[in-house]
Motif scaffolding. Structure first.
Motif, PDB file in Angstrom:
ATOM      1  N   LYS A   1       0.817  -1.207   0.000  1.00 22.44           N
ATOM      2  CA  LYS A   1       0.000   0.000   0.000  1.00 22.44           C
ATOM      3  C   LYS A   1       0.853   1.261   0.000  1.00 22.44           C
ATOM      4  CE  LYS A   1      -3.522  -2.283   2.716  1.00 22.44           C
ATOM      5  NZ  LYS A   1      -4.213  -2.321   3.968  1.00 22.44           N
ATOM      6  N   HIS A   2       2.067   1.193   0.533  1.00 20.66           N
ATOM      7  CA  HIS A   2       2.858   2.390   0.753  1.00 20.66           C
ATOM      8  C   HIS A   2       4.197   2.361   0.033  1.00 20.66           C
ATOM      9  CE1 HIS A   2       0.042   3.725   3.800  1.00 20.66           C
ATOM     10  NE2 HIS A   2       0.017   2.481   4.226  1.00 20.66           N
ATOM     11  N   GLY A   3       4.233   1.914  -1.177  1.00 19.34           N
ATOM     12  CA  GLY A   3       5.491   1.931  -1.923  1.00 19.34           C
ATOM     13  C   GLY A   3       6.177   0.587  -1.914  1.00 19.34           C
ATOM     14  N   ALA A   4       7.319   0.512  -2.620  1.00 23.55           N
ATOM     15  CA  ALA A   4       7.992  -0.761  -2.801  1.00 23.55           C
ATOM     16  C   ALA A   4       9.187  -0.940  -1.873  1.00 23.55           C
ATOM     17  CB  ALA A   4       8.446  -0.892  -4.251  1.00 23.55           C
ATOM     18  N   THR A   5       9.405  -0.042  -0.938  1.00 22.69           N
ATOM     19  CA  THR A   5      10.552  -0.194  -0.050  1.00 22.69           C
ATOM     20  C   THR A   5      10.245  -1.220   1.021  1.00 22.69           C
ATOM     21  OG1 THR A   5       9.828   1.548   1.425  1.00 22.69           O
ATOM     22  CG2 THR A   5      11.218   2.208  -0.421  1.00 22.69           C
ATOM     23  N   SER A   6      11.313  -1.870   1.526  1.00 22.53           N
ATOM     24  CA  SER A   6      11.116  -2.890   2.560  1.00 22.53           C
ATOM     25  C   SER A   6      10.823  -2.269   3.916  1.00 22.53           C
ATOM     26  CB  SER A   6      12.348  -3.792   2.639  1.00 22.53           C
ATOM     27  OG  SER A   6      13.450  -3.020   3.068  1.00 22.53           O
ATOM     28  N   SER A   7      11.031  -0.954   4.070  1.00 18.56           N
ATOM     29  CA  SER A   7      10.751  -0.309   5.352  1.00 18.56           C
ATOM     30  C   SER A   7       9.456   0.489   5.304  1.00 18.56           C
ATOM     31  CB  SER A   7      11.920   0.591   5.745  1.00 18.56           C
ATOM     32  OG  SER A   7      12.038   1.653   4.812  1.00 18.56           O
ATOM     33  N   ALA A   8       8.561   0.138   4.408  1.00 16.45           N
ATOM     34  CA  ALA A   8       7.291   0.858   4.292  1.00 16.45           C
ATOM     35  C   ALA A   8       6.484   0.719   5.580  1.00 16.45           C
ATOM     36  CB  ALA A   8       6.491   0.342   3.111  1.00 16.45           C
ATOM     37  N   TRP A   9       6.569  -0.421   6.209  1.00 17.75           N
ATOM     38  CA  TRP A   9       5.774  -0.616   7.435  1.00 17.75           C
ATOM     39  C   TRP A   9       6.310   0.245   8.575  1.00 17.75           C
ATOM     40  CZ3 TRP A   9       7.847  -2.889  11.859  1.00 17.75           C
ATOM     41  CH2 TRP A   9       9.083  -3.519  11.703  1.00 17.75           C
ATOM     42  N   THR A  10       7.635   0.436   8.633  1.00 15.44           N
ATOM     43  CA  THR A  10       8.174   1.298   9.692  1.00 15.44           C
ATOM     44  C   THR A  10       7.793   2.749   9.441  1.00 15.44           C
ATOM     45  OG1 THR A  10      10.300   1.476   8.558  1.00 15.44           O
ATOM     46  CG2 THR A  10      10.093  -0.237  10.227  1.00 15.44           C
ATOM     47  N   GLN A  11       7.776   3.167   8.167  1.00 13.28           N
ATOM     48  CA  GLN A  11       7.361   4.531   7.835  1.00 13.28           C
ATOM     49  C   GLN A  11       5.878   4.718   8.177  1.00 13.28           C
ATOM     50  OE1 GLN A  11       9.256   7.077   7.106  1.00 13.28           O
ATOM     51  NE2 GLN A  11       7.474   8.407   7.058  1.00 13.28           N
ATOM     52  N   THR A  12       5.076   3.709   7.931  1.00 14.14           N
ATOM     53  CA  THR A  12       3.653   3.781   8.263  1.00 14.14           C
ATOM     54  C   THR A  12       3.458   3.926   9.762  1.00 14.14           C
ATOM     55  OG1 THR A  12       3.132   2.412   6.344  1.00 14.14           O
ATOM     56  CG2 THR A  12       1.441   2.601   8.031  1.00 14.14           C
ATOM     57  N   ILE A  13       4.244   3.206  10.543  1.00 19.04           N
ATOM     58  CA  ILE A  13       4.149   3.312  12.000  1.00 19.04           C
ATOM     59  C   ILE A  13       4.534   4.718  12.444  1.00 19.04           C
ATOM     60  CG2 ILE A  13       5.172   2.535  14.174  1.00 19.04           C
ATOM     61  CD1 ILE A  13       5.254  -0.286  12.974  1.00 19.04           C
ATOM     62  N   ARG A  14       5.598   5.262  11.872  1.00 23.77           N
ATOM     63  CA  ARG A  14       6.003   6.639  12.219  1.00 23.77           C
ATOM     64  C   ARG A  14       4.889   7.634  11.907  1.00 23.77           C
ATOM     65  NH1 ARG A  14      10.971   5.023   9.665  1.00 23.77           N
ATOM     66  NH2 ARG A  14      12.514   4.544  11.262  1.00 23.77           N
ATOM     67  N   GLU A  15       4.265   7.466  10.741  1.00 24.52           N
ATOM     68  CA  GLU A  15       3.181   8.375  10.343  1.00 24.52           C
ATOM     69  C   GLU A  15       1.994   8.264  11.299  1.00 24.52           C
ATOM     70  OE1 GLU A  15       2.344   7.233   6.342  1.00 24.52           O
ATOM     71  OE2 GLU A  15       4.216   8.082   5.553  1.00 24.52           O
ATOM     72  N   GLN A  16       1.651   7.028  11.672  1.00 23.07           N
ATOM     73  CA  GLN A  16       0.518   6.851  12.576  1.00 23.07           C
ATOM     74  C   GLN A  16       0.843   7.405  13.966  1.00 23.07           C
ATOM     75  OE1 GLN A  16      -1.560   3.103  12.572  1.00 23.07           O
ATOM     76  NE2 GLN A  16      -1.250   2.818  10.371  1.00 23.07           N
ATOM     77  N   PHE A  17       2.076   7.232  14.436  1.00 22.24           N
ATOM     78  CA  PHE A  17       2.467   7.815  15.722  1.00 22.24           C
ATOM     79  C   PHE A  17       2.410   9.346  15.646  1.00 22.24           C
ATOM     80  CE2 PHE A  17       5.229   4.103  17.524  1.00 22.24           C
ATOM     81  CZ  PHE A  17       4.071   3.418  17.859  1.00 22.24           C
ATOM     82  N   ALA A  18       2.827   9.925  14.509  1.00 22.99           N
ATOM     83  CA  ALA A  18       2.779  11.383  14.350  1.00 22.99           C
ATOM     84  C   ALA A  18       1.339  11.874  14.393  1.00 22.99           C
ATOM     85  CB  ALA A  18       3.453  11.799  13.040  1.00 22.99           C
ATOM     86  N   ARG A  19       0.422  11.141  13.747  1.00 26.01           N
ATOM     87  CA  ARG A  19      -0.999  11.516  13.808  1.00 26.01           C
ATOM     88  C   ARG A  19      -1.547  11.415  15.231  1.00 26.01           C
ATOM     89  NH1 ARG A  19      -3.278   7.807   9.489  1.00 26.01           N
ATOM     90  NH2 ARG A  19      -1.157   7.477   8.920  1.00 26.01           N
ATOM     91  N   GLN A  20      -1.097  10.387  15.964  1.00 25.83           N
ATOM     92  CA  GLN A  20      -1.526  10.270  17.363  1.00 25.83           C
ATOM     93  C   GLN A  20      -0.997  11.443  18.184  1.00 25.83           C
ATOM     94  OE1 GLN A  20      -0.718   6.457  19.200  1.00 25.83           O
ATOM     95  NE2 GLN A  20      -1.352   5.339  17.380  1.00 25.83           N
ATOM     96  N   GLN A  21       0.234  11.869  17.912  1.00 25.70           N
ATOM     97  CA  GLN A  21       0.821  12.998  18.639  1.00 25.70           C
ATOM     98  C   GLN A  21       0.052  14.278  18.328  1.00 25.70           C
ATOM     99  OE1 GLN A  21       2.942  13.087  21.047  1.00 25.70           O
ATOM    100  NE2 GLN A  21       3.032  15.304  21.182  1.00 25.70           N
ATOM    101  N   GLN A  22      -0.336  14.468  17.065  1.00 25.89           N
ATOM    102  CA  GLN A  22      -1.101  15.658  16.685  1.00 25.89           C
ATOM    103  C   GLN A  22      -2.466  15.668  17.378  1.00 25.89           C
ATOM    104  OE1 GLN A  22      -1.178  15.443  12.433  1.00 25.89           O
ATOM    105  NE2 GLN A  22       0.861  16.340  12.194  1.00 25.89           N
ATOM    106  N   ALA A  23      -3.023  14.488  17.597  1.00 25.87           N
ATOM    107  CA  ALA A  23      -4.318  14.395  18.283  1.00 25.87           C
ATOM    108  C   ALA A  23      -4.159  14.443  19.805  1.00 25.87           C
ATOM    109  CB  ALA A  23      -5.029  13.104  17.875  1.00 25.87           C
ATOM    110  N   GLY A  24      -2.924  14.495  20.286  1.00 29.88           N
ATOM    111  CA  GLY A  24      -2.681  14.551  21.726  1.00 29.88           C
ATOM    112  C   GLY A  24      -2.809  13.203  22.416  1.00 29.88           C
TER     113      GLY A  24
END
Length: 173
Positions: free
Chosen positions: A77-100
């Motif tokens: 879903k997020h590109g062809a890199t092998s670390s796509a899942w780690t980038q997805t986790i970072r993005e979701q953590f950032a969204r959680q931080q923005q929501a407090g």
């Protein structure tokens, strides 16, 4: 009337003897069994926990020079890199931080920092089905926040491992 007294007096005497017999005879009528021997006291031993094996996520195989590089057959879903899942986790953590939701306000107020190592298990859809703290941050507040943050992860890419140790860092700027 006389006829009634004739039956009551003997019945009363018999009842009196029956009820007084245990007190008069002592243990003669009541045969008691000897008391059961006491069971030995319980004993317990503490044993060391077996060492928890460290989960090592294997690296994807590197193509040899003789073989041409091929793309994975599973769609990502997020590109062809092998670390796509780690980038997805970072993005979701950032969204959680923005929501407090990520860094607890009380921990920020107290100036707590740390890193918790969380073991998480994913289902086939990439959702977290189980999570536990493997190594704490030294602060219960941060450990609980790390668990909650990991449990809120949803729809990780197909290349994400089903079991992984994930470090969750809490740093103040």
């Amino acid at each position: 009337m006389l006829r009634t007294h004739r039956f009551l007096l003997p019945a009363f005497c018999v009842s009196l003897l029956i009820h007084a017999a245990p007190f008069l005879a002592g243990n003669w009528l009541a045969s008691e069994a000897p008391p059961a021997p006491r069971p030995p006291p319980l004993q317990a031993q503490l044993q060391a926990l077996p060492p928890v094996p460290e989960l090592i996520v294997p690296e994807p195989p590197k193509p040899s020079p003789a073989q041409p590089a091929t793309r994975p057959t599973t769609p990502e879903k997020h590109g062809a890199t092998s670390s796509a899942w780690t980038q997805t986790i970072r993005e979701q953590f950032a969204r959680q931080q923005q929501a407090g939701l990520f860094y607890p306000a009380e921990a920020i107020r107290l100036g707590l920092e740390g890193e918790a190592l969380v073991f998480m298990m994913l289902d086939a859809n990439g959702n977290v089905v189980a999570a536990r703290i493997e190594a704490g941050s030294g602060h219960d507040l941060l450990d609980q926040a790390a668990l909650e943050a990991v449990r809120r992860l949803r729809a990780l890419p197909a290349d994400a491992p089903l079991e992984v140790l994930l470090p969750v860092r809490f740093r103040l700027n």
